[in-house]
Design a protein around this motif. Structure first.
Motif, PDB file in Angstrom:
ATOM      1  N   GLU A 189       3.190  -4.804   7.879  1.00  0.00           N
ATOM      2  CA  GLU A 189       4.478  -5.268   7.467  1.00  0.00           C
ATOM      3  C   GLU A 189       4.766  -4.349   6.348  1.00  0.00           C
ATOM      4  OE1 GLU A 189       3.850  -9.429   6.545  1.00  0.00           O
ATOM      5  OE2 GLU A 189       3.555  -9.898   8.613  1.00  0.00           O
ATOM      6  N   ASN A 190       5.972  -3.682   6.366  1.00  0.00           N
ATOM      7  CA  ASN A 190       6.407  -2.827   5.311  1.00  0.00           C
ATOM      8  C   ASN A 190       5.349  -1.617   5.033  1.00  0.00           C
ATOM      9  OD1 ASN A 190       8.651  -4.562   4.872  1.00  0.00           O
ATOM     10  ND2 ASN A 190       7.444  -5.869   3.796  1.00  0.00           N
ATOM     11  N   GLY A 191       4.882  -1.054   5.931  1.00  0.00           N
ATOM     12  CA  GLY A 191       3.800  -0.126   5.792  1.00  0.00           C
ATOM     13  C   GLY A 191       2.595  -0.328   5.200  1.00  0.00           C
ATOM     14  N   LEU A 192       2.330  -1.624   5.152  1.00  0.00           N
ATOM     15  CA  LEU A 192       0.845  -1.911   4.834  1.00  0.00           C
ATOM     16  C   LEU A 192       0.174  -2.982   5.782  1.00  0.00           C
ATOM     17  CD1 LEU A 192       1.699  -2.564   1.058  1.00  0.00           C
ATOM     18  CD2 LEU A 192       0.571  -0.750   2.030  1.00  0.00           C
ATOM     19  N   ILE A 193      -1.180  -2.689   5.916  1.00  0.00           N
ATOM     20  CA  ILE A 193      -1.793  -3.751   6.988  1.00  0.00           C
ATOM     21  C   ILE A 193      -2.039  -5.191   6.260  1.00  0.00           C
ATOM     22  CG2 ILE A 193      -4.116  -4.256   8.002  1.00  0.00           C
ATOM     23  CD1 ILE A 193      -4.560  -1.262   7.853  1.00  0.00           C
ATOM     24  N   THR A 194      -1.468  -6.298   6.891  1.00  0.00           N
ATOM     25  CA  THR A 194      -1.478  -7.635   6.342  1.00  0.00           C
ATOM     26  C   THR A 194      -2.530  -8.406   6.949  1.00  0.00           C
ATOM     27  OG1 THR A 194       0.133  -8.401   7.684  1.00  0.00           O
ATOM     28  CG2 THR A 194       0.785  -7.564   5.554  1.00  0.00           C
ATOM     29  N   ALA A 195      -3.094  -8.121   8.154  1.00  0.00           N
ATOM     30  CA  ALA A 195      -3.811  -8.821   8.953  1.00  0.00           C
ATOM     31  C   ALA A 195      -5.013  -8.084   9.849  1.00  0.00           C
ATOM     32  CB  ALA A 195      -3.266 -10.044   9.564  1.00  0.00           C
ATOM     33  N   ALA A 205      -5.678   1.710  -0.005  1.00  0.00           N
ATOM     34  CA  ALA A 205      -4.322   1.757  -0.172  1.00  0.00           C
ATOM     35  C   ALA A 205      -3.523   1.375   1.140  1.00  0.00           C
ATOM     36  CB  ALA A 205      -3.667   3.333  -0.403  1.00  0.00           C
ATOM     37  N   CYS A 206      -4.358   1.236   2.336  1.00  0.00           N
ATOM     38  CA  CYS A 206      -3.640   0.948   3.572  1.00  0.00           C
ATOM     39  C   CYS A 206      -3.331  -0.568   3.484  1.00  0.00           C
ATOM     40  CB  CYS A 206      -4.330   1.378   4.517  1.00  0.00           C
ATOM     41  SG  CYS A 206      -4.137   3.088   5.022  1.00  0.00           S
ATOM     42  N   PHE A 207      -3.937  -1.417   2.800  1.00  0.00           N
ATOM     43  CA  PHE A 207      -4.064  -2.840   2.928  1.00  0.00           C
ATOM     44  C   PHE A 207      -2.621  -3.467   1.693  1.00  0.00           C
ATOM     45  CE2 PHE A 207      -8.213  -2.254   4.839  1.00  0.00           C
ATOM     46  CZ  PHE A 207      -8.215  -3.042   5.758  1.00  0.00           C
ATOM     47  N   ALA A 208      -2.269  -4.459   2.390  1.00  0.00           N
ATOM     48  CA  ALA A 208      -1.412  -5.409   1.276  1.00  0.00           C
ATOM     49  C   ALA A 208      -2.365  -5.836   0.503  1.00  0.00           C
ATOM     50  CB  ALA A 208      -0.446  -6.237   2.234  1.00  0.00           C
ATOM     51  N   GLU A 209      -1.897  -6.315  -0.636  1.00  0.00           N
ATOM     52  CA  GLU A 209      -2.649  -7.355  -1.649  1.00  0.00           C
ATOM     53  C   GLU A 209      -3.181  -8.471  -0.990  1.00  0.00           C
ATOM     54  OE1 GLU A 209      -5.027  -7.887  -4.755  1.00  0.00           O
ATOM     55  OE2 GLU A 209      -3.463  -5.878  -4.694  1.00  0.00           O
ATOM     56  N   HIS A 210      -2.362  -9.099  -0.158  1.00  0.00           N
ATOM     57  CA  HIS A 210      -2.817 -10.486   0.459  1.00  0.00           C
ATOM     58  C   HIS A 210      -3.235 -10.430   1.746  1.00  0.00           C
ATOM     59  CE1 HIS A 210       1.311  -9.524   2.068  1.00  0.00           C
ATOM     60  NE2 HIS A 210       0.996 -10.361   2.982  1.00  0.00           N
ATOM     61  N   ALA A 211      -3.598  -9.416   2.099  1.00  0.00           N
ATOM     62  CA  ALA A 211      -4.246  -8.907   3.468  1.00  0.00           C
ATOM     63  C   ALA A 211      -5.348 -10.038   4.039  1.00  0.00           C
ATOM     64  CB  ALA A 211      -4.584  -7.456   3.821  1.00  0.00           C
ATOM     65  N   ARG A 229     -10.210 -12.848   2.481  1.00  0.00           N
ATOM     66  CA  ARG A 229      -8.847 -13.223   2.192  1.00  0.00           C
ATOM     67  C   ARG A 229      -8.553 -12.023   0.966  1.00  0.00           C
ATOM     68  NH1 ARG A 229      -6.499 -16.836   5.005  1.00  0.00           N
ATOM     69  NH2 ARG A 229      -7.843 -18.224   5.940  1.00  0.00           N
ATOM     70  N   GLY A 230      -7.560 -11.152   0.920  1.00  0.00           N
ATOM     71  CA  GLY A 230      -7.207 -10.244  -0.096  1.00  0.00           C
ATOM     72  C   GLY A 230      -7.729  -8.854  -0.273  1.00  0.00           C
ATOM     73  N   ARG A 231      -7.192  -8.095  -0.430  1.00  0.00           N
ATOM     74  CA  ARG A 231      -7.475  -6.541  -0.523  1.00  0.00           C
ATOM     75  C   ARG A 231      -8.712  -6.414  -1.042  1.00  0.00           C
ATOM     76  NH1 ARG A 231      -3.027  -2.625  -2.208  1.00  0.00           N
ATOM     77  NH2 ARG A 231      -3.375  -3.658  -4.221  1.00  0.00           N
ATOM     78  N   ALA A 232      -8.980  -6.930  -2.314  1.00  0.00           N
ATOM     79  CA  ALA A 232     -10.192  -6.860  -2.870  1.00  0.00           C
ATOM     80  C   ALA A 232     -11.489  -7.362  -2.137  1.00  0.00           C
ATOM     81  CB  ALA A 232     -10.162  -7.171  -4.389  1.00  0.00           C
ATOM     82  N   ALA A 233     -11.385  -8.368  -1.764  1.00  0.00           N
ATOM     83  CA  ALA A 233     -12.592  -9.070  -0.813  1.00  0.00           C
ATOM     84  C   ALA A 233     -12.789  -8.292   0.337  1.00  0.00           C
ATOM     85  CB  ALA A 233     -12.035 -10.575  -0.516  1.00  0.00           C
TER      86      ALA A 233
END
Length: 138
Positions: free
Chosen positions: A112-118, A27-33, A48-52
Motif C-alpha cells: 500500500e502506497n509503495g510500502l509492504i504492509t503485510a 525501507a520497503c516496509f511500512a512502520e505498521h507492517a 508486528r511492526g517494521r522493527a520487530a
C-alpha cells in the motif's frame, strides 16, 4: 522503479535481501507492517511492526546459519494483482548445525502506497525444523 507499483516494490525488496542490502530491505516496509510465519517453530507467529520484522524476526534467522552459510535467495516467480503480490523464492545455505538448508518459499505480500504492509509466508516448515532447529548429529 515505480515506488507505488506493488510488483516492483516486492521485487526490489527480495533483490535487496538477496544482495544483503539491509537498509533497502528495511525501507520497503511500512512502520505498521506484519509478517506471518507458519507452523510451530520458534519463529512461528505474526510479527508486528517494521522493527520487530527486521530486527527480531529476520535478524534472528541469520543466527540459525553457519558463518559464511547464510542462505542464498533466488527469486523464481512473481505474480501481481492489484496490491497483492505473490513471490516465490528459493533459500539455500548451511545451517549452524552443519545441515544443508534448501527450501522453496512463497510469500503473499500486500503493498500500500509503495510500502509492504503485510506478508504471509509459506514454506516447508518440517524441513526448516529438521535443518535449522535440530541438534547436530553426533
Amino acid at each position: 522503479m515505480d515506488q507505488l507499483d506493488p510488483r516492483a516494490v516486492v521485487e526490489h525488496y527480495v533483490t535487496a535481501v538477496a544482495d544483503g542490502d539491509l537498509p533497502t530491505a528495511v525501507a520497503c516496509f511500512a512502520e505498521h507492517a506484519t509478517w506471518e510465519y507458519p507452523g510451530d517453530l520458534p519463529l512461528s507467529r505474526v510479527w508486528r511492526g517494521r522493527a520487530a520484522i527486521v530486527e527480531d524476526f529476520l535478524g534472528s534467522v541469520g543466527t540459525l546459519f553457519a558463518p559464511g552459510g547464510a542462505p542464498q535467495i533466488t527469486l523464481t516467480g512473481l505474480i501481481a494483482d492489484g496490491p497483492q503480490v505473490v513471490a516465490e523464492w528459493t533459500a539455500r545455505g548451511t545451517a549452524a548445525n552443519g545441515s544443508a538448508y534448501d527450501n522453496r518459499c512463497l510469500g503473499i505480500f500486500t503493498v500500500e502506497n509503495g510500502l509492504i504492509t503485510a506478508v504471509r509466508e509459506y514454506l516447508d516448515t518440517r524441513h526448516a525444523a529438521r535443518t535449522l532447529f535440530a541438534e547436530p548429529a553426533a
